[in-house]
Design an enzyme around this catalytic site. Structure first.
Site, PDB file in Angstrom:
ATOM      1  N   LYS A 270     -87.708 -16.579   4.521  1.00 56.42           N
ATOM      2  CA  LYS A 270     -86.412 -17.780   4.735  1.00 56.42           C
ATOM      3  C   LYS A 270     -86.042 -19.704   4.938  1.00 56.42           C
ATOM      4  O   LYS A 270     -86.636 -19.935   5.012  1.00 56.42           O
ATOM      5  CB  LYS A 270     -85.896 -17.337   5.849  1.00 56.42           C
ATOM      6  CG  LYS A 270     -84.937 -17.893   6.702  1.00 56.42           C
ATOM      7  CD  LYS A 270     -85.179 -17.235   8.245  1.00 56.42           C
ATOM      8  CE  LYS A 270     -83.823 -17.667   9.311  1.00 56.42           C
ATOM      9  NZ  LYS A 270     -83.787 -17.107  10.486  1.00 56.42           N
ATOM     10  N   LYS A 282     -74.531 -20.922  18.853  1.00 58.96           N
ATOM     11  CA  LYS A 282     -75.555 -21.153  19.290  1.00 58.96           C
ATOM     12  C   LYS A 282     -75.280 -21.994  20.543  1.00 58.96           C
ATOM     13  O   LYS A 282     -74.572 -22.877  19.772  1.00 58.96           O
ATOM     14  CB  LYS A 282     -76.743 -21.646  18.952  1.00 58.96           C
ATOM     15  CG  LYS A 282     -77.857 -20.607  17.714  1.00 58.96           C
ATOM     16  CD  LYS A 282     -78.856 -21.495  17.347  1.00 58.96           C
ATOM     17  CE  LYS A 282     -79.856 -20.152  15.922  1.00 58.96           C
ATOM     18  NZ  LYS A 282     -80.086 -18.848  16.720  1.00 58.96           N
ATOM     19  N   ASP A 293     -85.405 -23.914  10.327  1.00 58.02           N
ATOM     20  CA  ASP A 293     -84.856 -23.083  10.373  1.00 58.02           C
ATOM     21  C   ASP A 293     -84.898 -22.360   8.613  1.00 58.02           C
ATOM     22  O   ASP A 293     -85.333 -21.286   7.593  1.00 58.02           O
ATOM     23  CB  ASP A 293     -83.421 -22.069  10.545  1.00 58.02           C
ATOM     24  CG  ASP A 293     -83.999 -20.589  10.683  1.00 58.02           C
ATOM     25  OD1 ASP A 293     -85.174 -19.937  11.219  1.00 58.02           O
ATOM     26  OD2 ASP A 293     -83.142 -20.135  10.591  1.00 58.02           O
ATOM     27  N   ASP A 352     -75.566 -14.986  13.779  1.00 61.79           N
ATOM     28  CA  ASP A 352     -76.589 -15.743  14.119  1.00 61.79           C
ATOM     29  C   ASP A 352     -77.350 -14.845  13.656  1.00 61.79           C
ATOM     30  O   ASP A 352     -78.752 -15.639  14.026  1.00 61.79           O
ATOM     31  CB  ASP A 352     -76.886 -16.222  15.319  1.00 61.79           C
ATOM     32  CG  ASP A 352     -77.802 -17.210  15.580  1.00 61.79           C
ATOM     33  OD1 ASP A 352     -78.440 -17.815  14.950  1.00 61.79           O
ATOM     34  OD2 ASP A 352     -78.301 -16.814  17.144  1.00 61.79           O
ATOM     35  N   GLU A 354     -78.977 -13.930  10.598  1.00 57.70           N
ATOM     36  CA  GLU A 354     -78.428 -14.532   9.700  1.00 57.70           C
ATOM     37  C   GLU A 354     -79.858 -14.287   8.914  1.00 57.70           C
ATOM     38  O   GLU A 354     -80.190 -14.393   7.479  1.00 57.70           O
ATOM     39  CB  GLU A 354     -77.975 -15.617   8.986  1.00 57.70           C
ATOM     40  CG  GLU A 354     -78.472 -16.629   9.489  1.00 57.70           C
ATOM     41  CD  GLU A 354     -79.618 -17.034  10.361  1.00 57.70           C
ATOM     42  OE1 GLU A 354     -79.242 -16.545  11.449  1.00 57.70           O
ATOM     43  OE2 GLU A 354     -80.248 -17.701  10.430  1.00 57.70           O
ATOM     44  N   ARG A 356     -82.116 -11.650   8.379  1.00 60.68           N
ATOM     45  CA  ARG A 356     -82.600 -10.739   7.597  1.00 60.68           C
ATOM     46  C   ARG A 356     -81.670 -10.345   6.923  1.00 60.68           C
ATOM     47  O   ARG A 356     -81.650  -9.680   5.938  1.00 60.68           O
ATOM     48  CB  ARG A 356     -82.627  -9.404   8.603  1.00 60.68           C
ATOM     49  CG  ARG A 356     -81.317  -9.152   9.326  1.00 60.68           C
ATOM     50  CD  ARG A 356     -81.425  -8.971  10.971  1.00 60.68           C
ATOM     51  NE  ARG A 356     -81.787 -10.038  11.531  1.00 60.68           N
ATOM     52  CZ  ARG A 356     -82.362  -9.842  13.079  1.00 60.68           C
ATOM     53  NH1 ARG A 356     -81.689  -8.141  13.287  1.00 60.68           N
ATOM     54  NH2 ARG A 356     -82.000 -10.563  13.901  1.00 60.68           N
TER      55      ARG A 356
HETATM   56  N1  BES Z   1     -83.070 -18.812  13.846  1.00 63.61           N
HETATM   57  C1  BES Z   1     -83.340 -18.039  14.243  1.00 63.61           C
HETATM   58  C2  BES Z   1     -84.158 -17.405  15.229  1.00 63.61           C
HETATM   59  C3  BES Z   1     -85.231 -18.434  15.862  1.00 63.61           C
HETATM   60  C4  BES Z   1     -84.903 -19.138  17.689  1.00 63.61           C
HETATM   61  C5  BES Z   1     -86.037 -19.159  15.156  1.00 63.61           C
HETATM   62  C6  BES Z   1     -86.060 -19.934  17.793  1.00 63.61           C
HETATM   63  C7  BES Z   1     -87.055 -20.321  16.275  1.00 63.61           C
HETATM   64  C8  BES Z   1     -86.909 -20.243  17.351  1.00 63.61           C
HETATM   65  C9  BES Z   1     -82.619 -16.808  14.432  1.00 63.61           C
HETATM   66  O1  BES Z   1     -81.860 -16.915  12.976  1.00 63.61           O
HETATM   67  C10 BES Z   1     -81.764 -16.223  15.538  1.00 63.61           C
HETATM   68  O2  BES Z   1     -80.853 -16.390  15.736  1.00 63.61           O
HETATM   69  N2  BES Z   1     -81.523 -14.551  15.456  1.00 63.61           N
HETATM   70  C11 BES Z   1     -81.823 -13.996  17.059  1.00 63.61           C
HETATM   71  C12 BES Z   1     -81.448 -12.904  16.472  1.00 63.61           C
HETATM   72  C13 BES Z   1     -80.290 -12.313  17.280  1.00 63.61           C
HETATM   73  C14 BES Z   1     -78.918 -12.072  17.112  1.00 63.61           C
HETATM   74  C15 BES Z   1     -80.684 -11.112  16.932  1.00 63.61           C
HETATM   75  C16 BES Z   1     -81.946 -14.886  18.127  1.00 63.61           C
HETATM   76  O3  BES Z   1     -83.185 -14.689  17.804  1.00 63.61           O
HETATM   77  O4  BES Z   1     -81.695 -15.095  19.152  1.00 63.61           O
HETATM   78 ZN    ZN Z   2     -81.834 -18.277  11.667  1.00 67.98          ZN
HETATM   79 MN    MN Z   3     -80.015 -17.287  13.926  1.00 67.72          MN
END
Ligand code: BES
Ligand code: ZN
Ligand code: MN
Length: 508
Positions: A270, A282, A293, A352, A354, A356
């Site tokens: 990713k 966010k 990321d 968010d 994204e 996947r």
């Molecule tokens: N990049 C984030 C995940 C992340 C969170 C990485 C904290 C490192 C530290 C990912 O893209 C994300 O935002 N995931 C969301 C998914 C949700 C919206 C289903 C999450 O984990 O809140």
């Molecule tokens: Zn992310």
């Molecule tokens: Mn995200």
């Protein structure tokens, strides 16, 4: 820092600091015989420190004694509890030693091999782990610093002494091999730590291209036009919000050893160069660290660099799915349905989620075009994984028990722990969509790391697959700094590179 090997005892080398490891001893244990010669050199200062209870061999413990009548120093470092001692504890010790020596004016440090090749740890493994830890701990991201900090040492000598002199050749071999891997981790940190203004998808593509030139790897960069033609609607949707930094999919191919490599392994990373969340934006506090990321893609890039030099047996194809996730008038929206490579559709409920979405194209593209025997992806995919496992273990979700077992083995040896988690039919059910094949988010928060994995599994067909959620382990920031091992000094760690190198070298 140079790594050299000498057959002499540490005191016989020209080191200005002699490094001696010590396993943890009881409070009222007698002064260890193994330190008698060092105590004599110190004129009894070491035994006196022992008597005061200052020296006990605890994890992270460092005792520095300056010898009278000279400039030499003796540094005794703790190895921690005997029953927990192994390659990782040795790497940690190397990290503490290197941190302790920074700015102390030492040039050459000689570590007594016999003091760290204890319990079941063989000399080559001990010295490789110690040097790895020392080197990684001395890393500093210098790019934005006017005055970088001084290096801890110029030269680290592995002093074999009489006991281990016969192992010199195998020690050199282990150190040479470790050097390639450690160097790729350091190299990856200089990229992983870059902010999103510099490390754009195009920048990562340039890095891959120059890597390909340097090490003879075939590199293909797919720009937004080509991605359109290929039907990679996932990467295009996520990258669509950024009007200045368009998305890229990057493929790096290492041909394998010999005419008929034993298998093809695909690595997919990713590479979100900045994750603002997009339209589903966010909160401000969590946003700055989203420059990390891209960690999965950077780990794939650096693993390809190492693999090309290690000349591992399998053919390896690395794929980096790179995009900037920002809101704008051209950004994808919650409610959109996107069509990915191969035709499967995704209902976007949360922009968010994204990671996947970009991985869906990378996974199905590599699976269809390279027919790999197995696929391993790395992604800072979910905050849920950080909640579940914290900062030390990465989540491992796999459809194949052999692959999972081998990765677990490689990871415990490399000091990058994985914890396997279950993806069940419930999670597969939860990511089904009313209007598309899958949806990228669920209305209920529980098991977020597992529903994310269930989503990804829809894009790998029957190919054995393992997913590493490195959201908690890829970088050190804020609260995590207090608990990080000394060889992860802050910022991007390069998590996964060492374990993948071990796995791909068949050294699980
Ligand atoms: N990049 C984030 C995940 C992340 C969170 C990485 C904290 C490192 C530290 C990912 O893209 C994300 O935002 N995931 C969301 C998914 C949700 C919206 C289903 C999450 O984990 O809140
Ligand atoms: Zn992310
Ligand atoms: Mn995200």
């Amino acid at each position: 820092m140079q790594w050299t090997v000498e057959r002499k005892d540490a005191w016989e080398t020209d080191a200005d600091v002699v490094l001696v490891g010590l396993l943890e001893a009881d409070k009222d244990a007698p002064f260890p015989k193994s330190l008698a010669a060092d105590d004599a050199r110190s004129g009894g200062a070491l035994a006196a420190a022992w008597t005061r209870g200052e020296v006990r061999g605890k994890r992270g413990e460092i005792t520095v004694l300056t010898l009278t009548g000279g400039t030499r120093r003796l540094l005794v470092f703790g190895l921690g509890k005997a029953e927990r001692y192994g390659a990782e504890a040795c790497r940690v010790a190397g990290g503490f030693v290197s941190k302790a020596l920074r700015g102390k004016g030492g040039k050459v440090g000689a570590v007594r091999a016999a003091s760290i090749a204890v319990r079941r740890l063989a000399v080559p493994d001990a010295l490789a782990a110690f040097a790895d830890g020392a080197e990684l701990a001395s890393y500093e991201f210098k790019r934005y610093k006017t005055t970088p900090r001084p290096a801890p040492l110029d030269n680290l000598v592995g002093a074999l002494g009489k006991e281990h002199a016969a192992a010199a050749a195998s020690v050199r071999k282990a150190l040479d091999r470790q050097r390639l891997i450690t160097d790729s981790v350091l190299w990856s940190r200089d990229i992983g730590n870059l902010a999103a203004d510099t490390a754009t998808p195009e920048f990562l593509a340039e890095q891959a291209l120059s890597l390909g030139k340097e090490f003879g790897l075939k590199v293909t960069v797919f720009d937004e036009k080509q991605l359109e033609e290929m039907g990679c609607g996932g990467i295009l949707a996520v990258g669509g919000g950024s009007t200045h930094h368009p998305p890229r999919m990057i493929a790096i191919e290492y041909a394998g050893k010999g005419a008929r490599p034993p298998k093809t392994v695909a690595l997919v990373g990713k590479g979100i160069t900045f994750d603002s969340g997009g339209i589903s934006i966010k909160p401000a506090l969590a946003m700055a660290e989203m420059k990390f990321d891209k960690s999965g893609a950077v780990a794939v890039l650096a693993t390809m660099r190492a693999v090309a030099q290690l000349k591992v047996a399998p053919r390896v194809v690395g794929v980096m799915c790179c995009a900037e996730n920002v809101p704008s008038g051209t950004a994808y929206r919650p409610g959109d349905v996107v069509r990915t490579f191969g035709g499967k559709t995704i209902e976007v409920l949360n922009t968010d989620a994204e990671g996947r979405v970009v991985l869906s194209d990378g996974l199905s593209w590599v699976n269809a075009t390279h027919k790999p025997n197995e696929i391993i992806d790395l992604a800072t995919l979910t905050g849920a994984c950080v909640v579940a496992l914290g900062y030390d273990n990465a989540g491992l979700m796999a459809t194949d028990d052999r692959l999972a077992a081998e990765l677990l083995k490689a990871s415990s040896a490399s000091g990058e722990p994985l914890w396997r988690m279950p993806v069940t039919s419930l999670h597969h059910e939860m990511v089904k969509s009313e209007v598309a094949d899958v949806r990228n988010s669920t209305e209920s928060p529980p098991a977020g790391a597992l529903t994310a994995a269930a989503f990804l599994s829809a894009f790998v067909g029957d190919t054995p697959w393992a997913h590493l959620d490195i959201a908690g382990t890829a970088y050190v920031s804020g609260a995590g700094a207090r608990f990080a091992p000394p060889y992860n000094p802050g910022g991007f760690n390069g998590f996964g590179i060492r374990l993948l190198c071990r796995y791909l070298s068949g050294m699980g």
